[in-house]
Design an enzyme around this catalytic site. Structure first.
Site, PDB file in Angstrom:
ATOM      1  N   PRO A   1       1.040  -1.973  -0.435  1.00 14.82           N
ATOM      2  CA  PRO A   1       0.146   0.251  -0.192  1.00 14.82           C
ATOM      3  C   PRO A   1       0.860   0.996  -0.260  1.00 14.82           C
ATOM      4  O   PRO A   1       0.290   2.004  -0.376  1.00 14.82           O
ATOM      5  CB  PRO A   1      -1.103   0.029   1.225  1.00 14.82           C
ATOM      6  CG  PRO A   1      -0.734  -1.326   2.092  1.00 14.82           C
ATOM      7  CD  PRO A   1       0.587  -1.944   1.089  1.00 14.82           C
TER       8      PRO A   1
ATOM      9  N   GLU B   1       0.237  -7.273   8.373  1.00  8.67           N
ATOM     10  CA  GLU B   1       0.425  -6.055   8.936  1.00  8.67           C
ATOM     11  C   GLU B   1       1.296  -5.609   7.351  1.00  8.67           C
ATOM     12  O   GLU B   1       1.653  -4.460   7.149  1.00  8.67           O
ATOM     13  CB  GLU B   1       0.492  -5.511   9.779  1.00  8.67           C
ATOM     14  CG  GLU B   1      -0.912  -5.790  10.782  1.00  8.67           C
ATOM     15  CD  GLU B   1      -1.839  -4.893   9.875  1.00  8.67           C
ATOM     16  OE1 GLU B   1      -2.116  -3.302   9.611  1.00  8.67           O
ATOM     17  OE2 GLU B   1      -2.771  -5.429   9.614  1.00  8.67           O
TER      18      GLU B   1
ATOM     19  N   ARG C   1      -0.553  -6.707 -22.236  1.00 11.26           N
ATOM     20  CA  ARG C   1      -0.790  -6.684 -22.997  1.00 11.26           C
ATOM     21  C   ARG C   1      -0.776  -5.782 -23.697  1.00 11.26           C
ATOM     22  O   ARG C   1      -0.293  -5.503 -25.393  1.00 11.26           O
ATOM     23  CB  ARG C   1      -2.319  -4.977 -22.787  1.00 11.26           C
ATOM     24  CG  ARG C   1      -3.068  -6.315 -21.869  1.00 11.26           C
ATOM     25  CD  ARG C   1      -4.438  -5.537 -20.909  1.00 11.26           C
ATOM     26  NE  ARG C   1      -4.720  -4.578 -21.929  1.00 11.26           N
ATOM     27  CZ  ARG C   1      -6.266  -5.367 -22.871  1.00 11.26           C
ATOM     28  NH1 ARG C   1      -6.005  -5.629 -23.127  1.00 11.26           N
ATOM     29  NH2 ARG C   1      -6.422  -3.743 -23.971  1.00 11.26           N
TER      30      ARG C   1
ATOM     31  N   ASP D   1       0.212   3.430 -27.260  1.00 16.44           N
ATOM     32  CA  ASP D   1       1.426   5.207 -27.268  1.00 16.44           C
ATOM     33  C   ASP D   1       0.330   5.833 -27.679  1.00 16.44           C
ATOM     34  O   ASP D   1       0.266   7.258 -26.448  1.00 16.44           O
ATOM     35  CB  ASP D   1       2.651   5.058 -27.802  1.00 16.44           C
ATOM     36  CG  ASP D   1       3.705   4.749 -27.306  1.00 16.44           C
ATOM     37  OD1 ASP D   1       3.627   3.468 -26.601  1.00 16.44           O
ATOM     38  OD2 ASP D   1       4.752   5.189 -27.976  1.00 16.44           O
TER      39      ASP D   1
HETATM   40  C1  9D3 Z   1      -3.628  -0.335   8.856  1.00 14.86           C
HETATM   41  C2  9D3 Z   1      -3.203  -0.279   7.342  1.00 14.86           C
HETATM   42  N1  9D3 Z   1      -2.860  -0.908   6.646  1.00 14.86           N
HETATM   43  C3  9D3 Z   1      -2.189  -0.281   5.601  1.00 14.86           C
HETATM   44  C4  9D3 Z   1      -2.866   0.799   4.193  1.00 14.86           C
HETATM   45  C5  9D3 Z   1      -2.210  -2.431   6.684  1.00 14.86           C
HETATM   46  C6  9D3 Z   1      -2.407  -2.815   5.259  1.00 14.86           C
HETATM   47  C7  9D3 Z   1      -3.200  -3.229   4.315  1.00 14.86           C
HETATM   48  C8  9D3 Z   1      -3.753  -3.609   3.323  1.00 14.86           C
HETATM   49  C9  9D3 Z   1      -1.374  -3.910   5.208  1.00 14.86           C
HETATM   50  C10 9D3 Z   1      -1.440  -4.988   3.911  1.00 14.86           C
HETATM   51  C11 9D3 Z   1      -1.921  -4.588   3.462  1.00 14.86           C
HETATM   52  C12 9D3 Z   1      -1.935  -5.632   2.467  1.00 14.86           C
HETATM   53  N2  9D3 Z   1      -2.393  -5.180   1.224  1.00 14.86           N
HETATM   54  C13 9D3 Z   1      -1.379  -4.639   0.030  1.00 14.86           C
HETATM   55  O1  9D3 Z   1      -0.558  -5.634   0.092  1.00 14.86           O
HETATM   56  C14 9D3 Z   1      -1.595  -4.332  -1.588  1.00 14.86           C
HETATM   57  C15 9D3 Z   1      -2.202  -3.047  -1.516  1.00 14.86           C
HETATM   58  C16 9D3 Z   1      -3.285  -2.684  -1.281  1.00 14.86           C
HETATM   59  O2  9D3 Z   1      -3.778  -2.265  -0.411  1.00 14.86           O
HETATM   60  N3  9D3 Z   1      -3.731  -1.513  -2.373  1.00 14.86           N
HETATM   61  C17 9D3 Z   1      -3.602  -0.880  -3.469  1.00 14.86           C
HETATM   62  N4  9D3 Z   1      -2.621  -2.042  -3.928  1.00 14.86           N
HETATM   63  C18 9D3 Z   1      -1.940  -2.818  -3.252  1.00 14.86           C
HETATM   64  S1  9D3 Z   1      -0.634  -3.720  -3.379  1.00 14.86           S
HETATM   65  C19 9D3 Z   1      -0.128  -4.366  -1.497  1.00 14.86           C
END
Ligand code: 9D3
Length: 251
Positions: free
Chosen positions: A88, A115, A153, A168
């Site tokens: 995230p 987490e 793609r 493009d």
């Molecule tokens: C409580 C705080 N959270 C962070 C915003 C904790 C948290 C949420 C979700 C920690 C890990 C995750 C799992 N998400 C991913 O691994 C992830 C993800 C996402 O949640 N949203 C958008 N892109 C991605 S890429 C990996």
């Protein structure tokens, strides 16, 4: 393009990669997807991949050793392979990022769970960190599939190719105009007359105006960067774009 995916849930990938365009790209040897279960690289009888966070607090953190062991075993001494952590906190995945990644012959994708992953993975193993948008997923797996799909793609030969040049100049300029097919009337709802007129200049103009109108309504941020003709600007001006601070005030 070779994708190496590191995950605790390799089975999540089997369905989505076995359909449609990605399936055909694999069959034609244009891409290969290699799934690696991080648990297979964890030590001890219990093959533990996560642990409690130092400093306390809730949730679990993915241990660094199994992730380093997996990536190092699979990549060996091959240099220059982007090692992408899906998280995230990553940079936002866009068409531009997909294009950039598509220029590499091989990508490694690490999917986090819980987490998150131990910070040393980010600092000393990953070379890039990507998020697919501002919403909470349960882990990096779905994000990795989005990256694989969007990058695939863009590879030569995958879409049968008149795509390349089109992609493009047009991708993410404007939103698309509305599409219609037969029947001409469905449940009393007709198709816009102009599309049935055979007047190709009028059709092209209508489609362009619909695309502009729709982009202005839904994604005005895209208009700032779009390539617009004088005619486009004149049409948008009639819809009140660009918005000036003055035109924002109630009259
Ligand atoms: C409580 C705080 N959270 C962070 C915003 C904790 C948290 C949420 C979700 C920690 C890990 C995750 C799992 N998400 C991913 O691994 C992830 C993800 C996402 O949640 N949203 C958008 N892109 C991605 S890429 C990996």
């Amino acid at each position: 393009m070779r994708f190496d995916v590191f995950t605790l849930f390799p089975e999540m990938f089997t369905g989505p990669l076995q359909e449609s365009i990605i399936k055909r790209a694999q069959e034609r040897g244009l891409i290969s997807v290699h799934l690696h279960n991080i648990r297979d690289y964890a030590a001890g009888r219990h093959r533990i991949t996560d642990d409690a966070p130092y400093g306390g607090g809730g949730g679990m953190v993915m241990k660094p050793e199994p992730i380093f062991a997996a990536v190092e075993a699979v990549l060996g001494d091959e240099k220059g392979v982007p090692v992408i952590l899906l998280s995230p906190q990553g940079r936002l995945f866009t068409h531009q990022v997909a294009k950039e990644l598509s220029r590499h012959p091989r990508l490694a994708l690490i999917c986090g769970r819980y987490e998150g992953v131990d910070e040393r993975v980010r600092e000393h193993l990953a070379t890039d960190e990507i998020s697919i948008g501002d919403y909470v997923l349960s882990g990096g797996e779905l994000a990795a599939m989005v990256v694989i799909d969007a990058v695939t793609r863009l590879l030569p030969g995958v879409l049968g190719d008149p795509g390349a040049a089109f992609e493009d100049s047009h991708a993410w300029g404007l939103l698309e105009y509305p599409h219609y097919t037969r029947p001409a009337v469905f449940r009393g709802w007709g198709v816009p007359e102009v599309l049935l007129s055979g007047n190709h200049a009028a059709i092209a103009r209508w489609r362009r105006e619909q695309a502009l109108r729709r982009t202005l309504e839904r994604r005005p941020d895209l208009l700032e960067r779009a390539v617009l003709t004088e005619e486009d600007r004149a049409f948008l001006a009639r819809l009140g774009w660009p918005k000036t601070p003055e035109s924002d005030k109630p009259t």
